[in-house]
Write a protein that holds these residues in place. Structure first.
Motif, PDB file in Angstrom:
ATOM      1  N   ASN A  17       0.822  -1.221   0.000  1.00 44.88           N
ATOM      2  CA  ASN A  17       0.000   0.000   0.000  1.00 44.88           C
ATOM      3  C   ASN A  17       0.856   1.271   0.000  1.00 44.88           C
ATOM      4  N   LEU A  19       2.906   4.648  -1.757  1.00 43.41           N
ATOM      5  CA  LEU A  19       2.687   5.745  -2.702  1.00 43.41           C
ATOM      6  C   LEU A  19       3.914   5.904  -3.584  1.00 43.41           C
ATOM      7  N   LEU A  34      -1.124   6.218  -5.998  1.00 42.41           N
ATOM      8  CA  LEU A  34      -1.157   4.927  -5.328  1.00 42.41           C
ATOM      9  C   LEU A  34      -0.455   3.926  -6.231  1.00 42.41           C
ATOM     10  N   ASP A  37      -2.748   1.792  -8.369  1.00 42.00           N
ATOM     11  CA  ASP A  37      -3.320   2.429  -9.566  1.00 42.00           C
ATOM     12  C   ASP A  37      -2.333   2.387 -10.730  1.00 42.00           C
ATOM     13  N   ASN A  70       2.469   5.140   3.354  1.00 43.81           N
ATOM     14  CA  ASN A  70       1.246   5.903   3.404  1.00 43.81           C
ATOM     15  C   ASN A  70       1.259   6.858   4.593  1.00 43.81           C
ATOM     16  N   VAL A  80      -3.879  12.604  -3.885  1.00 48.76           N
ATOM     17  CA  VAL A  80      -3.349  11.492  -4.660  1.00 48.76           C
ATOM     18  C   VAL A  80      -3.969  11.560  -6.050  1.00 48.76           C
ATOM     19  N   LYS A  82      -4.913  10.152  -9.822  1.00 51.80           N
ATOM     20  CA  LYS A  82      -5.364   8.883 -10.380  1.00 51.80           C
ATOM     21  C   LYS A  82      -4.987   8.863 -11.858  1.00 51.80           C
TER      22      LYS A  82
END
Length: 88
Positions: A17, A19, A34, A37, A70, A80, A82
């Motif tokens: 998890n 970044l 993320l 993603d 995170n 964040v 996308k």
């Protein structure tokens, strides 16, 4: 040896998890994504340091890429981005 040196793929970073932070070397603008993603867009085996980031401020392609934990437990909110594929 630090934990980030073993996170050499988007899939490994996504499992933790993490970044992915892209920082423009010219203007210091940052964008956070993320890892999961980016992995769904570019593939789980891709090295995050080789992604094609482009600064939205100065349009430079020279970005420093770092993997970070995170920060949600220390900051009230984090922006964040996308990623999406766009057909031109």
């Amino acid at each position: 040896m630090s934990m980030t040196s073993t996170l050499d793929t988007l899939g490994k970073a996504a499992r933790h998890n993490m970044l992915i932070v892209a920082t423009c070397r010219k203007c210091d603008r940052q964008a956070r994504f993320l890892a999961r993603d980016l992995a769904s867009l570019y593939g789980h085996g891709r090295d995050p340091r080789n992604l094609p980031f482009v600064c939205s401020n100065c349009e430079m392609r020279d970005c420093k890429v770092t993997i970070m934990g995170n920060p949600y437990d220390r900051t009230p909110e984090t922006v964040v981005w996308k990623p999406v594929k766009v057909k031109l």
